[in-house]
Design a protein around this motif. Structure first.
Motif, PDB file in Angstrom:
ATOM      1  N   GLU A  67       0.826  -1.217   0.000  1.00  0.00           N
ATOM      2  CA  GLU A  67       0.000   0.000   0.000  1.00  0.00           C
ATOM      3  C   GLU A  67       0.856   1.261   0.000  1.00  0.00           C
ATOM      4  O   GLU A  67       0.682   2.151  -0.833  1.00  0.00           O
ATOM      5  N   PHE A  68       1.782   1.339   0.917  1.00  0.00           N
ATOM      6  CA  PHE A  68       2.570   2.561   1.036  1.00  0.00           C
ATOM      7  C   PHE A  68       3.565   2.727  -0.113  1.00  0.00           C
ATOM      8  O   PHE A  68       3.764   3.845  -0.597  1.00  0.00           O
ATOM      9  N   LEU A  69       4.162   1.639  -0.596  1.00  0.00           N
ATOM     10  CA  LEU A  69       5.082   1.748  -1.731  1.00  0.00           C
ATOM     11  C   LEU A  69       4.352   2.163  -3.004  1.00  0.00           C
ATOM     12  O   LEU A  69       4.858   2.976  -3.782  1.00  0.00           O
ATOM     13  N   GLU A  70       3.160   1.624  -3.233  1.00  0.00           N
ATOM     14  CA  GLU A  70       2.377   2.031  -4.417  1.00  0.00           C
ATOM     15  C   GLU A  70       1.964   3.497  -4.307  1.00  0.00           C
ATOM     16  O   GLU A  70       1.969   4.221  -5.304  1.00  0.00           O
ATOM     17  N   ASN A  71       1.611   3.938  -3.115  1.00  0.00           N
ATOM     18  CA  ASN A  71       1.254   5.354  -2.930  1.00  0.00           C
ATOM     19  C   ASN A  71       2.459   6.260  -3.191  1.00  0.00           C
ATOM     20  O   ASN A  71       2.318   7.311  -3.822  1.00  0.00           O
ATOM     21  N   ILE A  72       3.626   5.860  -2.721  1.00  0.00           N
ATOM     22  CA  ILE A  72       4.837   6.652  -2.978  1.00  0.00           C
ATOM     23  C   ILE A  72       5.092   6.702  -4.486  1.00  0.00           C
ATOM     24  O   ILE A  72       5.336   7.772  -5.046  1.00  0.00           O
ATOM     25  N   ALA A  73       5.021   5.546  -5.140  1.00  0.00           N
ATOM     26  CA  ALA A  73       5.279   5.488  -6.581  1.00  0.00           C
ATOM     27  C   ALA A  73       4.282   6.335  -7.366  1.00  0.00           C
ATOM     28  O   ALA A  73       4.638   6.961  -8.365  1.00  0.00           O
ATOM     29  N   ASN A  81      10.502  10.990 -10.769  1.00  0.00           N
ATOM     30  CA  ASN A  81      10.845   9.905  -9.869  1.00  0.00           C
ATOM     31  C   ASN A  81      11.774  10.411  -8.772  1.00  0.00           C
ATOM     32  O   ASN A  81      12.350  11.479  -8.885  1.00  0.00           O
ATOM     33  N   GLY A  82      11.936   9.638  -7.731  1.00  0.00           N
ATOM     34  CA  GLY A  82      12.845  10.005  -6.664  1.00  0.00           C
ATOM     35  C   GLY A  82      13.143   8.816  -5.786  1.00  0.00           C
ATOM     36  O   GLY A  82      12.630   7.715  -6.017  1.00  0.00           O
ATOM     37  N   PRO A  83      13.949   9.021  -4.758  1.00  0.00           N
ATOM     38  CA  PRO A  83      14.381   7.895  -3.938  1.00  0.00           C
ATOM     39  C   PRO A  83      13.325   7.406  -2.949  1.00  0.00           C
ATOM     40  O   PRO A  83      12.511   8.173  -2.450  1.00  0.00           O
ATOM     41  N   VAL A  84      13.379   6.101  -2.705  1.00  0.00           N
ATOM     42  CA  VAL A  84      12.657   5.480  -1.600  1.00  0.00           C
ATOM     43  C   VAL A  84      13.710   4.747  -0.787  1.00  0.00           C
ATOM     44  O   VAL A  84      14.506   3.980  -1.319  1.00  0.00           O
ATOM     45  N   TYR A  85      13.722   5.026   0.478  1.00  0.00           N
ATOM     46  CA  TYR A  85      14.625   4.348   1.404  1.00  0.00           C
ATOM     47  C   TYR A  85      13.731   3.535   2.328  1.00  0.00           C
ATOM     48  O   TYR A  85      12.851   4.083   2.993  1.00  0.00           O
ATOM     49  N   ALA A  86      13.904   2.229   2.315  1.00  0.00           N
ATOM     50  CA  ALA A  86      13.060   1.342   3.107  1.00  0.00           C
ATOM     51  C   ALA A  86      13.928   0.544   4.063  1.00  0.00           C
ATOM     52  O   ALA A  86      15.015   0.105   3.702  1.00  0.00           O
ATOM     53  N   ASP A  92      13.559  -6.446  17.334  1.00  0.00           N
ATOM     54  CA  ASP A  92      12.659  -6.605  18.477  1.00  0.00           C
ATOM     55  C   ASP A  92      11.241  -6.465  17.939  1.00  0.00           C
ATOM     56  O   ASP A  92      10.716  -5.364  17.843  1.00  0.00           O
ATOM     57  N   GLY A  93      10.651  -7.554  17.527  1.00  0.00           N
ATOM     58  CA  GLY A  93       9.365  -7.494  16.853  1.00  0.00           C
ATOM     59  C   GLY A  93       9.600  -7.408  15.350  1.00  0.00           C
ATOM     60  O   GLY A  93      10.588  -7.921  14.833  1.00  0.00           O
ATOM     61  N   LEU A  94       8.712  -6.747  14.636  1.00  0.00           N
ATOM     62  CA  LEU A  94       8.870  -6.549  13.198  1.00  0.00           C
ATOM     63  C   LEU A  94       8.231  -5.219  12.825  1.00  0.00           C
ATOM     64  O   LEU A  94       7.067  -4.978  13.139  1.00  0.00           O
ATOM     65  N   ARG A  95       9.018  -4.378  12.173  1.00  0.00           N
ATOM     66  CA  ARG A  95       8.494  -3.103  11.701  1.00  0.00           C
ATOM     67  C   ARG A  95       9.152  -2.748  10.379  1.00  0.00           C
ATOM     68  O   ARG A  95      10.200  -3.277  10.021  1.00  0.00           O
ATOM     69  N   VAL A  96       8.485  -1.857   9.660  1.00  0.00           N
ATOM     70  CA  VAL A  96       9.024  -1.349   8.405  1.00  0.00           C
ATOM     71  C   VAL A  96       8.973   0.172   8.465  1.00  0.00           C
ATOM     72  O   VAL A  96       8.040   0.756   9.005  1.00  0.00           O
ATOM     73  N   ILE A  97      10.013   0.774   7.935  1.00  0.00           N
ATOM     74  CA  ILE A  97      10.107   2.225   7.856  1.00  0.00           C
ATOM     75  C   ILE A  97      10.280   2.575   6.389  1.00  0.00           C
ATOM     76  O   ILE A  97      11.196   2.066   5.736  1.00  0.00           O
ATOM     77  N   LEU A  98       9.386   3.380   5.858  1.00  0.00           N
ATOM     78  CA  LEU A  98       9.425   3.782   4.460  1.00  0.00           C
ATOM     79  C   LEU A  98       9.613   5.287   4.400  1.00  0.00           C
ATOM     80  O   LEU A  98       8.859   6.037   5.038  1.00  0.00           O
ATOM     81  N   MET A  99      10.622   5.719   3.637  1.00  0.00           N
ATOM     82  CA  MET A  99      10.963   7.140   3.561  1.00  0.00           C
ATOM     83  C   MET A  99      11.048   7.581   2.110  1.00  0.00           C
ATOM     84  O   MET A  99      11.577   6.856   1.270  1.00  0.00           O
ATOM     85  N   TRP A 148      12.180  14.614   4.302  1.00  0.00           N
ATOM     86  CA  TRP A 148      11.731  13.226   4.160  1.00  0.00           C
ATOM     87  C   TRP A 148      10.376  12.988   4.817  1.00  0.00           C
ATOM     88  O   TRP A 148      10.133  13.398   5.948  1.00  0.00           O
ATOM     89  N   ASN A 149       9.498  12.290   4.098  1.00  0.00           N
ATOM     90  CA  ASN A 149       8.314  11.682   4.692  1.00  0.00           C
ATOM     91  C   ASN A 149       8.786  10.365   5.295  1.00  0.00           C
ATOM     92  O   ASN A 149       9.429   9.558   4.604  1.00  0.00           O
ATOM     93  N   VAL A 150       8.491  10.136   6.548  1.00  0.00           N
ATOM     94  CA  VAL A 150       8.918   8.917   7.236  1.00  0.00           C
ATOM     95  C   VAL A 150       7.671   8.256   7.818  1.00  0.00           C
ATOM     96  O   VAL A 150       7.016   8.822   8.692  1.00  0.00           O
TER      97      VAL A 150
END
Length: 161
Positions: A67-73, A81-86, A92-99, A148-150
């Motif tokens: 969802e978030f990667l498609e919205n960024i794209a 176009n521009g960079p995505v840093y993921a 400790d658990g599981l998380r994803v950070i999309l910038m 950056w949007n984080v």
């Protein structure tokens, strides 16, 4: 860093402010152009699959990242176009950070809220994916750091969450 594009300069990303050190086999960093969301998604999901046996967590991880990667794209970069840093973090658990360095957009406050009372075929496009992400993530956060949007999505809470 895994999955870095050859033609993309390593940006000055605010990951250390969000993550601290990332020198760990339980952290995956990916830097690619935003027009490659499926490639980024598959790289992140392979990492998550190797770090949790929880099928629901893997499903939620994929759903939210997609969802978030498609919205960024689709929306972040108005002129090309521009960079995505993921970053996928399983320390400790599981998380994803999309910038991304796109137009400022806080999905938690700026996204359309879909009218779920309207029949699907009459409904405006937008907002449902973020609504679903909010429902299934343990926690969603947004920060604007420098340019950056984080967006941070916690899928499995750890002892520190």
């Amino acid at each position: 860093m895994c999955g870095s594009d050859e033609g993309i300069a390593s940006p000055d990303v605010p990951s250390r402010e969000v993550l601290g050190t990332t020198d760990s086999p339980d952290v995956l960093e990916v830097l690619m152009e935003a027009d490659r969301p499926q490639e980024i998604l598959e790289t992140l999901c392979q990492f998550a699959d190797g770090h949790t046996e929880d099928e629901k967590a893997r499903y939620v991880f994929r759903l939210i990242c997609d969802e978030f990667l498609e919205n960024i794209a689709s929306y972040a970069y108005t002129s090309g176009n521009g960079p995505v840093y993921a970053v996928a973090d399983a320390r400790d658990g599981l998380r994803v950070i999309l910038m991304d360095k796109g137009v400022p957009f806080n999905p938690l406050t700026d996204a359309k809220v879909p009218d779920l009372t309207v029949p699907l075929e009459e409904r405006e496009v937008g907002g449902c994916g973020i609504l679903i992400s909010r429902k299934f993530a343990k926690r969603l956060e947004y920060r604007r750091i420098d340019d950056w949007n984080v967006t941070i999505a916690v899928i499995i809470e750890g002892s520190e969450d």
